[in-house]
Motif scaffolding. Structure first.
Motif, PDB file in Angstrom:
ATOM      1  N   LYS A 189       0.826  -1.210   0.000  1.00 15.54           N
ATOM      2  CA  LYS A 189       0.000   0.000   0.000  1.00 15.54           C
ATOM      3  C   LYS A 189       0.859   1.257   0.000  1.00 15.54           C
ATOM      4  O   LYS A 189       0.585   2.212  -0.721  1.00 15.54           O
ATOM      5  CB  LYS A 189      -0.930   0.002   1.207  1.00 15.54           C
ATOM      6  N   ALA A 190       1.921   1.248   0.812  1.00 23.10           N
ATOM      7  CA  ALA A 190       2.783   2.434   0.936  1.00 23.10           C
ATOM      8  C   ALA A 190       3.499   2.742  -0.373  1.00 23.10           C
ATOM      9  O   ALA A 190       3.704   3.909  -0.718  1.00 23.10           O
ATOM     10  CB  ALA A 190       3.799   2.240   2.054  1.00 23.10           C
ATOM     11  N   THR A 191       3.887   1.708  -1.100  1.00 22.66           N
ATOM     12  CA  THR A 191       4.633   1.903  -2.348  1.00 22.66           C
ATOM     13  C   THR A 191       3.724   1.969  -3.564  1.00 22.66           C
ATOM     14  O   THR A 191       4.186   2.281  -4.655  1.00 22.66           O
ATOM     15  CB  THR A 191       5.629   0.755  -2.573  1.00 22.66           C
ATOM     16  N   ARG A 192       2.449   1.623  -3.367  1.00 29.91           N
ATOM     17  CA  ARG A 192       1.481   1.533  -4.464  1.00 29.91           C
ATOM     18  C   ARG A 192       1.871   0.465  -5.488  1.00 29.91           C
ATOM     19  O   ARG A 192       1.521   0.552  -6.655  1.00 29.91           O
ATOM     20  CB  ARG A 192       1.262   2.891  -5.125  1.00 29.91           C
ATOM     21  N   MET A 193       2.622  -0.512  -5.031  1.00 32.66           N
ATOM     22  CA  MET A 193       2.980  -1.634  -5.902  1.00 32.66           C
ATOM     23  C   MET A 193       1.888  -2.687  -5.797  1.00 32.66           C
ATOM     24  O   MET A 193       1.129  -2.715  -4.835  1.00 32.66           O
ATOM     25  CB  MET A 193       4.334  -2.210  -5.519  1.00 32.66           C
ATOM     26  N   LYS A 194       1.818  -3.526  -6.792  1.00 37.97           N
ATOM     27  CA  LYS A 194       0.735  -4.508  -6.868  1.00 37.97           C
ATOM     28  C   LYS A 194       1.110  -5.890  -6.350  1.00 37.97           C
ATOM     29  O   LYS A 194       0.253  -6.628  -5.896  1.00 37.97           O
ATOM     30  CB  LYS A 194       0.273  -4.654  -8.328  1.00 37.97           C
ATOM     31  N   VAL A 195       2.390  -6.273  -6.443  1.00 37.84           N
ATOM     32  CA  VAL A 195       2.785  -7.652  -6.158  1.00 37.84           C
ATOM     33  C   VAL A 195       3.865  -7.695  -5.085  1.00 37.84           C
ATOM     34  O   VAL A 195       4.834  -6.936  -5.124  1.00 37.84           O
ATOM     35  CB  VAL A 195       3.289  -8.348  -7.442  1.00 37.84           C
ATOM     36  N   GLY A 196       3.669  -8.624  -4.140  1.00 40.45           N
ATOM     37  CA  GLY A 196       4.656  -8.827  -3.088  1.00 40.45           C
ATOM     38  C   GLY A 196       4.858 -10.301  -2.822  1.00 40.45           C
ATOM     39  O   GLY A 196       3.945 -11.114  -3.011  1.00 40.45           O
ATOM     40  N   LEU A 197       6.055 -10.639  -2.395  1.00 35.43           N
ATOM     41  CA  LEU A 197       6.395 -11.999  -2.006  1.00 35.43           C
ATOM     42  C   LEU A 197       6.862 -11.998  -0.559  1.00 35.43           C
ATOM     43  O   LEU A 197       7.641 -11.124  -0.153  1.00 35.43           O
ATOM     44  CB  LEU A 197       7.516 -12.560  -2.894  1.00 35.43           C
ATOM     45  N   LEU A 198       6.390 -12.955   0.182  1.00 30.09           N
ATOM     46  CA  LEU A 198       6.802 -13.158   1.570  1.00 30.09           C
ATOM     47  C   LEU A 198       7.477 -14.520   1.617  1.00 30.09           C
ATOM     48  O   LEU A 198       6.863 -15.533   1.295  1.00 30.09           O
ATOM     49  CB  LEU A 198       5.575 -13.119   2.490  1.00 30.09           C
ATOM     50  N   VAL A 199       8.773 -14.533   1.964  1.00 29.93           N
ATOM     51  CA  VAL A 199       9.538 -15.776   1.957  1.00 29.93           C
ATOM     52  C   VAL A 199      10.130 -15.988   3.347  1.00 29.93           C
ATOM     53  O   VAL A 199      10.768 -15.091   3.897  1.00 29.93           O
ATOM     54  CB  VAL A 199      10.655 -15.750   0.892  1.00 29.93           C
ATOM     55  N   ASN A 200       9.922 -17.194   3.878  1.00 30.62           N
ATOM     56  CA  ASN A 200      10.424 -17.543   5.199  1.00 30.62           C
ATOM     57  C   ASN A 200      11.534 -18.574   5.073  1.00 30.62           C
ATOM     58  O   ASN A 200      11.292 -19.714   4.688  1.00 30.62           O
ATOM     59  CB  ASN A 200       9.282 -18.104   6.062  1.00 30.62           C
ATOM     60  N   PHE A 201      12.741 -18.177   5.441  1.00 33.11           N
ATOM     61  CA  PHE A 201      13.903 -19.057   5.398  1.00 33.11           C
ATOM     62  C   PHE A 201      14.068 -19.874   6.675  1.00 33.11           C
ATOM     63  O   PHE A 201      14.959 -20.710   6.757  1.00 33.11           O
ATOM     64  CB  PHE A 201      15.175 -18.242   5.155  1.00 33.11           C
ATOM     65  N   GLY A 202      13.239 -19.643   7.683  1.00 35.03           N
ATOM     66  CA  GLY A 202      13.375 -20.342   8.948  1.00 35.03           C
ATOM     67  C   GLY A 202      12.598 -21.641   9.021  1.00 35.03           C
ATOM     68  O   GLY A 202      12.664 -22.353  10.011  1.00 35.03           O
ATOM     69  N   HIS A 203      11.844 -21.956   7.997  1.00 36.89           N
ATOM     70  CA  HIS A 203      10.993 -23.148   7.985  1.00 36.89           C
ATOM     71  C   HIS A 203      11.770 -24.349   7.456  1.00 36.89           C
ATOM     72  O   HIS A 203      12.621 -24.214   6.586  1.00 36.89           O
ATOM     73  CB  HIS A 203       9.768 -22.882   7.101  1.00 36.89           C
ATOM     74  N   HIS A 204      11.472 -25.520   8.013  1.00 35.26           N
ATOM     75  CA  HIS A 204      12.141 -26.746   7.564  1.00 35.26           C
ATOM     76  C   HIS A 204      11.075 -27.761   7.180  1.00 35.26           C
ATOM     77  O   HIS A 204      10.069 -27.845   7.862  1.00 35.26           O
ATOM     78  CB  HIS A 204      13.019 -27.306   8.694  1.00 35.26           C
ATOM     79  N   PRO A 205      11.179 -28.500   6.114  1.00 39.50           N
ATOM     80  CA  PRO A 205      12.368 -28.759   5.298  1.00 39.50           C
ATOM     81  C   PRO A 205      12.487 -27.871   4.068  1.00 39.50           C
ATOM     82  O   PRO A 205      13.453 -27.960   3.324  1.00 39.50           O
ATOM     83  CB  PRO A 205      12.178 -30.219   4.869  1.00 39.50           C
ATOM     84  N   LYS A 206      11.503 -26.988   3.816  1.00 42.62           N
ATOM     85  CA  LYS A 206      11.564 -26.098   2.649  1.00 42.62           C
ATOM     86  C   LYS A 206      11.241 -24.677   3.087  1.00 42.62           C
ATOM     87  O   LYS A 206      10.545 -24.472   4.083  1.00 42.62           O
ATOM     88  CB  LYS A 206      10.546 -26.519   1.581  1.00 42.62           C
ATOM     89  N   ALA A 207      11.728 -23.724   2.303  1.00 38.91           N
ATOM     90  CA  ALA A 207      11.358 -22.329   2.544  1.00 38.91           C
ATOM     91  C   ALA A 207       9.867 -22.167   2.268  1.00 38.91           C
ATOM     92  O   ALA A 207       9.339 -22.734   1.313  1.00 38.91           O
ATOM     93  CB  ALA A 207      12.170 -21.399   1.653  1.00 38.91           C
ATOM     94  N   GLN A 208       9.191 -21.409   3.123  1.00 40.60           N
ATOM     95  CA  GLN A 208       7.790 -21.077   2.887  1.00 40.60           C
ATOM     96  C   GLN A 208       7.741 -19.829   2.023  1.00 40.60           C
ATOM     97  O   GLN A 208       8.586 -18.937   2.161  1.00 40.60           O
ATOM     98  CB  GLN A 208       7.080 -20.732   4.198  1.00 40.60           C
ATOM     99  N   HIS A 209       6.736 -19.754   1.170  1.00 43.45           N
ATOM    100  CA  HIS A 209       6.558 -18.517   0.416  1.00 43.45           C
ATOM    101  C   HIS A 209       5.081 -18.287   0.126  1.00 43.45           C
ATOM    102  O   HIS A 209       4.316 -19.232  -0.024  1.00 43.45           O
ATOM    103  CB  HIS A 209       7.379 -18.516  -0.878  1.00 43.45           C
ATOM    104  N   GLU A 210       4.716 -17.009   0.111  1.00 46.03           N
ATOM    105  CA  GLU A 210       3.361 -16.601  -0.214  1.00 46.03           C
ATOM    106  C   GLU A 210       3.431 -15.410  -1.152  1.00 46.03           C
ATOM    107  O   GLU A 210       4.334 -14.585  -1.047  1.00 46.03           O
ATOM    108  CB  GLU A 210       2.595 -16.229   1.065  1.00 46.03           C
TER     109      GLU A 210
END
Length: 124
Positions: A99-120
């Motif tokens: 919202k702050a940047t007025r951009m349309k697309v974002g990725l949330l990536v979690n490197f702390g999850h095992h056995p694979k990285a989480q992403h949304e």
């Protein structure tokens, strides 16, 4: 229906997965931040690391700024985490950055999850 910025988000996630394959989980977020900077450079992906983004309220610029982890391709916000599991507060943070940047697309990536990285993926 085609995904917005599909090629760009695919390239970003590919870099994230490579960093996860190389480093695994268990490091702090700053380590993954630096690894991603290197991986993006090696892949020739355009990015800005930790940009300071202006915030406004009722048309006035605030002194406080938000600092997303990355803006890639000038169009995609990448927010990274190194936590056991993603929480709603992490999702809200990314949505606020969009919202702050007025951009349309974002990725949330979690490197702390095992056995694979989480992403949304988020689209406003």
């Amino acid at each position: 229906m085609a995904l917005i910025l599909r090629d760009e988000t695919h390239a970003i996630l590919g870099a994230c997965f490579e960093v996860y394959r190389e480093k695994g989980c268990g490091f702090i977020e700053d380590v993954f931040q630096e690894c991603l900077e290197i991986e993006f450079e090696e892949r020739g992906l355009p990015f800005v690391s930790q940009p300071s983004v202006e915030l406004e309220y009722k048309g006035r610029i605030l002194r406080k700024r938000c600092v997303p982890d990355f803006i890639c391709f000038g169009k995609v916000i990448l927010e990274i985490k190194a936590v056991k599991t993603l929480e709603d507060a992490h999702r809200a943070q990314l949505i606020n950055y969009l919202k702050a940047t007025r951009m349309k697309v974002g990725l949330l990536v979690n490197f702390g999850h095992h056995p694979k990285a989480q992403h949304e993926r988020f689209v406003l």
